[in-house]
Design an enzyme around this catalytic site. Structure first.
Site, PDB file in Angstrom:
ATOM      1  N   ASP A  27       0.901  -1.146   0.000  1.00 11.17           N
ATOM      2  CA  ASP A  27       0.000   0.000   0.000  1.00 11.17           C
ATOM      3  C   ASP A  27       0.942   1.198   0.000  1.00 11.17           C
ATOM      4  O   ASP A  27       1.578   1.490   1.013  1.00 11.17           O
ATOM      5  CB  ASP A  27      -0.897   0.033   1.242  1.00 11.17           C
ATOM      6  CG  ASP A  27      -1.910   1.163   1.146  1.00 11.17           C
ATOM      7  OD1 ASP A  27      -1.503   2.283   0.779  1.00 11.17           O
ATOM      8  OD2 ASP A  27      -3.096   0.939   1.411  1.00 11.17           O
ATOM      9  N   HIS A  28       1.056   1.868  -1.138  1.00  8.42           N
ATOM     10  CA  HIS A  28       2.138   2.851  -1.246  1.00  8.42           C
ATOM     11  C   HIS A  28       1.958   4.023  -0.276  1.00  8.42           C
ATOM     12  O   HIS A  28       2.908   4.747  -0.010  1.00  8.42           O
ATOM     13  CB  HIS A  28       2.320   3.322  -2.689  1.00  8.42           C
ATOM     14  CG  HIS A  28       1.282   4.270  -3.188  1.00  8.42           C
ATOM     15  ND1 HIS A  28       0.038   3.860  -3.586  1.00  8.42           N
ATOM     16  CD2 HIS A  28       1.294   5.616  -3.339  1.00  8.42           C
ATOM     17  CE1 HIS A  28      -0.658   4.915  -3.965  1.00  8.42           C
ATOM     18  NE2 HIS A  28       0.071   5.991  -3.834  1.00  8.42           N
ATOM     19  N   HIS A  81      -5.916   2.898   1.158  1.00 10.93           N
ATOM     20  CA  HIS A  81      -5.171   4.073   1.614  1.00 10.93           C
ATOM     21  C   HIS A  81      -5.830   4.796   2.800  1.00 10.93           C
ATOM     22  O   HIS A  81      -5.170   5.132   3.780  1.00 10.93           O
ATOM     23  CB  HIS A  81      -4.991   5.072   0.465  1.00 10.93           C
ATOM     24  CG  HIS A  81      -4.451   4.454  -0.790  1.00 10.93           C
ATOM     25  ND1 HIS A  81      -3.506   3.456  -0.774  1.00 10.93           N
ATOM     26  CD2 HIS A  81      -4.708   4.687  -2.102  1.00 10.93           C
ATOM     27  CE1 HIS A  81      -3.214   3.108  -2.015  1.00 10.93           C
ATOM     28  NE2 HIS A  81      -3.932   3.833  -2.847  1.00 10.93           N
TER      29      HIS A  81
HETATM   30  C1  BG6 Z   1      -3.962   4.658  -6.390  1.00 15.34           C
HETATM   31  C2  BG6 Z   1      -5.347   4.760  -6.983  1.00 15.34           C
HETATM   32  O1  BG6 Z   1      -3.868   3.549  -5.547  1.00 15.34           O
HETATM   33  O2  BG6 Z   1      -3.693   5.821  -5.633  1.00 15.34           O
HETATM   34  C3  BG6 Z   1      -5.473   6.014  -7.828  1.00 15.34           C
HETATM   35  O3  BG6 Z   1      -5.623   3.627  -7.789  1.00 15.34           O
HETATM   36  C4  BG6 Z   1      -5.044   7.227  -7.043  1.00 15.34           C
HETATM   37  O4  BG6 Z   1      -6.791   6.170  -8.330  1.00 15.34           O
HETATM   38  C5  BG6 Z   1      -3.698   7.011  -6.379  1.00 15.34           C
HETATM   39  O5  BG6 Z   1      -4.990   8.326  -7.922  1.00 15.34           O
HETATM   40  C6  BG6 Z   1      -3.346   8.140  -5.440  1.00 15.34           C
HETATM   41  O6  BG6 Z   1      -2.026   8.019  -5.012  1.00 15.34           O
HETATM   42  P1  BG6 Z   1      -1.169   9.297  -4.645  1.00 15.34           P
HETATM   43  O7  BG6 Z   1       0.115   8.755  -4.121  1.00 15.34           O
HETATM   44  O8  BG6 Z   1      -1.014  10.094  -5.896  1.00 15.34           O
HETATM   45  O9  BG6 Z   1      -1.973  10.030  -3.619  1.00 15.34           O
END
Ligand code: BG6
Length: 485
Positions: free
Chosen positions: A180-181, A243
């Site tokens: 989960d980044h 997230h």
């Molecule tokens: C991804 C989603 O996991 O996270 C995207 O699939 C979203 O829809 C993105 O835009 C958001 O990540 P970050 O790091 O740009 O907030």
């Protein structure tokens, strides 16, 4: 692991977008900073017909594009020598046997620690694990074998369980790293330091001092070319189950006894267990759903789609610390700006000495800004100089870094996976519990009894109904574009 171990990162889905946009740039940056473990090789696997040279050439171009002025030709050439390509189809046993041979050739006789990064189409995650098992590539007699699984981890509880089972037949839980980044973002980790590395916040971090918590992930972008995926997913699957829940867990968790993968994840999981499941009228009253105007015209989106691109949900964490403190979570595309923030709204002072008595002054607030800039802002009342005892809201800012050199989330996560630290990855029970909470909401919102879908104009804070809903509860959203720059 012993220093004599060589390291190999095998990337399945090597010709995909994630590999060129995120994984290779992150590995290259780790190389530039001397952070890659001893003798690291990167082996890409996909069906496309590359060889080592042609893949390196393509990656040189894409990496230069994504890394910008940090790209340096000489260091790239050095890094590229450790990049290899092995054509292969996830469905082919033969190809996995060939991959095994190629890995042994590259690693020689030395013990090796391997990370298998599965960044293929999600339907192939389980098969990739099964094929690794069949080809004997998960066997740990010659070094660690870990598997990293990209998101999404299933599309509901059932598919997540099936995937966990498929992976579990080949790998033990401590070999499995679910990405989960958001957990790789510095400020998310900083919440733990803020809370547990200081003694001044934690005593206030509970129902006695906090009125409610708001977690907002606002995106300015619309779905664009991802319409086909997005229309089947929607904001609850795409952002909440993973997230937003991760942000809620690190905000609400109890301090673990020590900082290791299982202690941290045990505490996070307890938060999910404490969440009161929605029932009855909650499905209609504890949330607001919306769709931005123009969504139905996006490519890949059904013309009568009922998929939400915005949602706000109110959760209760039923335990001693949080009883009676609502957690408001919201996220949407096509919002007024890109900002991710956790707002801790404190209670009002018990007795007001100052002010004109008509309107209560705004209560204290701690804004934890995850992105774009990373830092915290504390809101507190101070005296307006030379005006009797008039008060105004003042701010205290802390910005992590303003030189733009914060590491990308993938850098941290790839490094942790190579070093065998799973603290910032989701555990099987964590993803399953998250689906258990989200699934009934999705089902109710797809049913004929679903609450109304509110259309909202792009470049605002979601549907007006959402502000009204908050006002009915005597509260207001913190609708402020990034407070820190
Ligand atoms: C991804 C989603 O996991 O996270 C995207 O699939 C979203 O829809 C993105 O835009 C958001 O990540 P970050 O790091 O740009 O907030």
């Amino acid at each position: 692991m012993g220093t004599k171990h060589v390291h190999t990162m095998v990337i399945f889905g090597a010709s995909g977008d994630l590999t060129s946009r995120k994984l290779i740039p992150a590995l290259y940056r780790l190389h530039l900073r001397g952070r890659l473990p001893h003798s690291t090789r990167i082996v890409g696997v996909a069906r496309s017909k590359f060889d080592d040279e042609s893949w390196r050439k393509q990656l040189a171009e894409s990496t230069a594009r994504y890394v910008g002025d940090k790209f340096d030709n000489e260091s790239w050439q050095q890094f590229a020598e450790s990049i290899f390509y092995c054509p292969g189809d996830i469905n082919s046993e033969q190809d996995f046997i060939a991959l095994g041979q190629r890995l042994s050739e590259l690693e020689g006789q030395q013990p090796s620690d391997r990370v298998y990064y599965v960044a293929t189409m999600p339907q192939l995650y389980g098969e990739a694990a099964a094929q690794l098992g069949k080809a004997g590539l998960a066997d740990e007699s010659k070094g660690a074998r870990r598997i990293v699984i990209e998101k999404p981890f299933g599309t509901d509880l059932k598919t997540a369980q099936t995937l966990n089972r498929a992976i579990g037949q080949v790998f033990r839980e401590n070999q499995v790293y679910r990405i989960d980044h958001y957990l790789g973002k510095e400020t998310v980790q900083n919440i733990l330091v803020l809370r547990f590395g200081n003694s001044i916040f934690e005593p206030l971090w509970n129902r006695s001092f906090i009125d409610h918590v708001q977690i907002t992930v606002a995106e300015e972008v619309v779905v664009g070319r991802r319409g086909d995926y997005y229309d089947r997913s929607g904001v609850l699957r795409d952002m909440f189950q993973n997230h937003l829940f991760q942000l809620m867990m690190v905000t609400a968790m109890e301090p673990p006894a020590q900082y290791d993968a299982d202690s941290v994840r045990d505490e996070k999981v307890k938060v999910l267990r404490a969440i009161k499941p929605f029932s009855g009228s909650d499905f209609a009253n504890c949330g607001v759903r919306g769709q931005y105007q123009g969504y139905l015209d996006e490519e890949g989106v059904a013309h009568d789609s009922q998929t939400e691109t915005f949602a706000a949900l109110k959760f209760h964490v039923d335990n001693w610390r949080w009883n009676g403190v609502p957690f408001y979570l919201r996220s949407g595309k096509g919002m007024s700006c890109r900002t991710t923030q956790i707002v801790i709204d404190f209670r009002e002072p018990p007795h007001l000495l100052f002010g004109d008595g008509d309107a209560a002054p705004e209560a204290n607030r701690l804004v934890i800004q995850i992105q774009p800039a990373e830092g915290i802002q504390l809101h507190f009342q101070s005296k307006v100089p030379d005006q009797e005892m008039a008060m105004r809201l003042s701010q205290l800012d802390f910005r992590f870094d303003n030189k733009g050199s914060m590491p990308d989330a993938y850098q941290r996560l790839l490094q942790d996976a190579m070093e065998g630290d799973a603290s910032l990855f989701a555990r099987s029970d964590e993803v399953e519990l998250a689906w258990k909470i989200i699934d009934p909401i999705i089902a109710a919102w797809r049913s004929p009894a679903a609450p109304r879908m509110h259309a909202y104009p792009v470049a605002e804070w979601g549907p007006a109904a959402c502000s009204k809903w908050m006002a009915q509860q005597g509260r207001a959203w913190f609708d402020v574009c990034p407070v820190l720059h």
